[in-house]
Design a protein around this motif. Structure first.
Motif, mmCIF file in Angstrom:
data_model
loop_
_atom_site.group_PDB
_atom_site.id
_atom_site.type_symbol
_atom_site.label_atom_id
_atom_site.label_comp_id
_atom_site.label_asym_id
_atom_site.label_seq_id
_atom_site.Cartn_x
_atom_site.Cartn_y
_atom_site.Cartn_z
ATOM 1 N N UNK A 61 -73.921 84.174 17.717
ATOM 2 C CA UNK A 61 -75.224 83.761 18.229
ATOM 3 C C UNK A 61 -76.184 84.945 18.309
ATOM 4 N N UNK A 62 -77.431 84.688 17.900
ATOM 5 C CA UNK A 62 -78.478 85.698 18.070
ATOM 6 C C UNK A 62 -78.844 85.769 19.559
ATOM 7 N N UNK A 63 -78.476 86.833 20.213
ATOM 8 C CA UNK A 63 -78.819 87.025 21.630
ATOM 9 C C UNK A 63 -79.988 87.975 21.814
ATOM 10 N N UNK A 64 -80.229 88.796 20.782
ATOM 11 C CA UNK A 64 -81.297 89.784 20.864
ATOM 12 C C UNK A 64 -81.886 89.983 19.479
ATOM 13 N N UNK A 65 -83.222 90.043 19.417
ATOM 14 C CA UNK A 65 -83.890 90.306 18.137
ATOM 15 C C UNK A 65 -85.306 90.780 18.425
ATOM 16 N N UNK A 66 -86.106 90.916 17.376
ATOM 17 C CA UNK A 66 -87.447 91.482 17.547
ATOM 18 C C UNK A 66 -88.500 90.439 17.908
ATOM 19 N N UNK A 67 -88.067 89.212 18.146
ATOM 20 C CA UNK A 67 -89.007 88.159 18.515
ATOM 21 C C UNK A 67 -89.461 87.296 17.349
ATOM 22 N N UNK A 68 -89.157 87.703 16.118
ATOM 23 C CA UNK A 68 -89.599 86.930 14.957
ATOM 24 C C UNK A 68 -88.470 86.063 14.381
ATOM 25 N N UNK A 69 -87.257 86.236 14.869
ATOM 26 C CA UNK A 69 -86.110 85.512 14.322
ATOM 27 C C UNK A 69 -86.109 84.060 14.810
ATOM 28 N N UNK A 107 -76.909 92.746 8.689
ATOM 29 C CA UNK A 107 -77.011 94.130 9.145
ATOM 30 C C UNK A 107 -78.001 94.240 10.310
ATOM 31 N N UNK A 108 -79.124 93.512 10.199
ATOM 32 C CA UNK A 108 -80.103 93.551 11.278
ATOM 33 C C UNK A 108 -79.508 93.000 12.573
ATOM 34 N N UNK A 109 -78.710 91.949 12.463
ATOM 35 C CA UNK A 109 -78.083 91.361 13.649
ATOM 36 C C UNK A 109 -77.331 92.419 14.448
ATOM 37 N N UNK A 110 -76.593 93.266 13.750
ATOM 38 C CA UNK A 110 -75.747 94.250 14.435
ATOM 39 C C UNK A 110 -76.494 95.514 14.842
ATOM 40 N N UNK A 111 -77.803 95.512 14.714
ATOM 41 C CA UNK A 111 -78.591 96.637 15.220
ATOM 42 C C UNK A 111 -78.927 96.461 16.701
ATOM 43 N N UNK A 112 -78.644 95.291 17.238
ATOM 44 C CA UNK A 112 -78.966 94.999 18.635
ATOM 45 C C UNK A 112 -77.704 94.998 19.488
ATOM 46 N N UNK A 113 -77.787 95.676 20.632
ATOM 47 C CA UNK A 113 -76.600 95.883 21.468
ATOM 48 C C UNK A 113 -76.020 94.580 22.004
ATOM 49 N N UNK A 114 -76.866 93.647 22.406
ATOM 50 C CA UNK A 114 -76.351 92.375 22.935
ATOM 51 C C UNK A 114 -75.572 91.603 21.866
ATOM 52 N N UNK A 115 -76.077 91.663 20.631
ATOM 53 C CA UNK A 115 -75.371 90.989 19.537
ATOM 54 C C UNK A 115 -74.020 91.653 19.267
ATOM 55 N N UNK A 116 -74.003 92.970 19.275
ATOM 56 C CA UNK A 116 -72.751 93.690 19.032
ATOM 57 C C UNK A 116 -71.741 93.407 20.131
ATOM 58 N N UNK A 117 -72.221 93.341 21.357
ATOM 59 C CA UNK A 117 -71.320 93.046 22.479
ATOM 60 C C UNK A 117 -70.756 91.633 22.359
ATOM 61 N N UNK A 118 -71.587 90.693 21.923
ATOM 62 C CA UNK A 118 -71.151 89.311 21.738
ATOM 63 C C UNK A 118 -70.060 89.224 20.659
ATOM 64 N N UNK A 119 -70.248 89.939 19.548
ATOM 65 C CA UNK A 119 -69.258 89.930 18.463
ATOM 66 C C UNK A 119 -67.930 90.515 18.920
ATOM 67 N N UNK A 120 -68.009 91.536 19.754
ATOM 68 C CA UNK A 120 -66.777 92.152 20.263
ATOM 69 C C UNK A 120 -66.055 91.214 21.236
ATOM 70 N N UNK A 121 -66.815 90.583 22.123
ATOM 71 C CA UNK A 121 -66.206 89.694 23.111
ATOM 72 C C UNK A 121 -65.581 88.462 22.460
ATOM 73 N N UNK A 122 -66.230 87.945 21.415
ATOM 74 C CA UNK A 122 -65.756 86.697 20.799
ATOM 75 C C UNK A 122 -64.652 86.923 19.766
ATOM 76 N N UNK A 123 -64.771 88.011 18.982
ATOM 77 C CA UNK A 123 -63.827 88.215 17.883
ATOM 78 C C UNK A 123 -63.150 89.581 17.877
ATOM 79 N N UNK A 124 -63.555 90.459 18.778
ATOM 80 C CA UNK A 124 -63.005 91.808 18.736
ATOM 81 C C UNK A 124 -63.598 92.658 17.633
#
Length: 399
Positions: free
Chosen positions: A256-264, A322-339
């Motif tokens: 899930x997109x949890x953080x972005x630049x507002x245009x997503x 690649x842009x998705x993983x530039x945001x900390x909330x998104x990276x944290x979500x990927x780690x929590x859900x899939x490691x």
């Protein structure tokens, strides 16, 4: 018979059959002469104007319920020869009831043995039938055709300097007018000899080559959906691990997109593969198709070389991931859900084949791309699987 009924009857029949085979195997009643039994993982059903086909695909050491895939194709001749709809000069004209082909390499030319580098399983069957005339297809179908089966065979077709190989575990071709009794009769006839059908029986050393052969038949099938190719890869995790030095991977993770630049405007990303390599680094892979209707993956001259739109779309998808993983909330979500832990991933697009992948042109078209984006073709993917298996066999850990 309605196509939907053909699908339901066929799936039910083969599922019950493989349940009995696995039971016999667990009870020690399955004689394999020391070889390994590999089960199909899916059935691909295709509907044509006058015919239906059911093809068992895959090579797994364990049986799980067969996944159903519906393929769309306008012509049975195009499905079988993998090029076009030509059928004026077939090698075999099928115009009767029950008949079958088993343990053959069947080709429209005499060049099959020259293809071993690209298709390592080409010499699996020693009985080889080839046209002594300029055949434009392998099979033609007359008005009296009812049904046939092709088992453990290889079909080789050629157009100019291009080849298509179809490694068939088991394929059943029927006229759409077939009755329920006739369909059941076909499957009963296929298996009545006491010899187990619909499975591969191979030496340990042939397991990887057999799986690769099935994989090649998938990506060289015109108009086969990206999702079907992806499902095959997900059902055969060993090919990903061998090809890309993967310790594990996630297939189509939903993030899930949890953080972005507002245009997503998207809610989720679903990459085809996110792979953790043996060094603990995570990379992102996008699977397109072999793009069989294109002779090149690029267009224009050298100074303006760029990719065709289909390839550019795949590159754009990778850039979005690649842009998705530039945001900390998104990276944290990927780690929590899939490691998954991604910082600076390599991004790989799998598209094309040796026939349309010109390395120099691809490099020229890649000049404006991020250096972290890599493009490989499906034949190279297949070769990487075999190379990975060879390296693993030579490793001191496995000896």
């Amino acid at each position: 018979m309605l196509f939907e009924k053909f699908v339901a009857k066929t799936k039910s029949w083969w599922h019950e059959y493989f349940i009995e085979v696995t039971k016999a195997q667990s009870e020690g009643r399955l004689f394999t002469n020391g070889k390994v039994t590999l089960y199909p993982t899916m059935i691909i059903f295709t509907k044509f104007s006058k015919h239906y086909t059911a093809e068992l695909v895959g090579a797994s050491p364990t049986y799980n319920e067969l996944k159903i895939k519906i393929h769309t194709e306008r012509s049975i001749h195009r499905y079988l020869n993998q090029f076009d709809e030509k059928y004026e000069k077939p090698l075999f004209q099928l115009d009767s009831g029950l008949m079958g082909f088993r343990l053959f390499t069947i080709s429209t030319n005499h060049q099959a043995q020259l293809l071993k580098e690209r298709f390592p399983n080409i010499d699996l069957y020693k009985s080889h039938m080839a046209a002594s005339f300029d055949a434009d297809c392998l099979f033609g179908f007359g008005d009296n055709f009812t049904y046939t089966c092709i088992e453990n065979s290889i079909l080789v077709n050629k157009r100019e300097n291009f080849y298509r190989i179809k490694n068939i575990l088991a394929m059943y071709i029927v006229a759409s007018k077939i009755s329920t009794n006739q369909l059941e009769g076909l499957y009963n006839w296929t298996t009545e000899e006491g010899c187990v059908k619909g499975v591969h029986t191979v030496d340990d050393s042939e397991i990887v080559k057999t799986t690769v052969a099935q994989f090649q038949s998938m990506y060289l099938q015109p108009k086969l959906r990206e999702t079907t190719i992806g499902e095959f890869i997900n059902s055969h995790p060993e090919i990903v691990k061998l090809a890309f030095n993967a310790s594990r991977f996630e297939y189509e993770p939903s993030l899930k997109w949890l953080e972005h630049d507002g245009t997503c405007e998207d809610t989720y990303i679903n990459p085809d593969l996110i792979i953790e390599n043996i060094y603990g680094e995570w990379d992102i892979y996008d699977l397109k198709t072999a793009l069989l209707d294109k002779t090149r993956l690029t267009k224009d001259e050298r100074n303006r070389r760029r990719f065709v739109d289909y390839v550019s779309e795949g590159i754009a998808q990778l850039a979005n991931y690649r842009e998705y993983f530039r945001y900390e909330k998104n990276k944290a979500h990927a780690f929590e859900k899939y490691g998954i832990t991604i910082t600076d991933p390599k991004m790989v697009l799998v598209v094309g084949s040796w026939e349309n992948f010109d390395k120099s042109e691809v490099l020229q078209a890649s000049r404006s791309l991020d250096k972290k984006i890599e493009i490989i073709d499906y034949d190279t993917f297949a070769q990487l699987i075999i190379s990975g298996a060879t390296a693993l066999a030579r490793s001191p850990v496995t000896q």
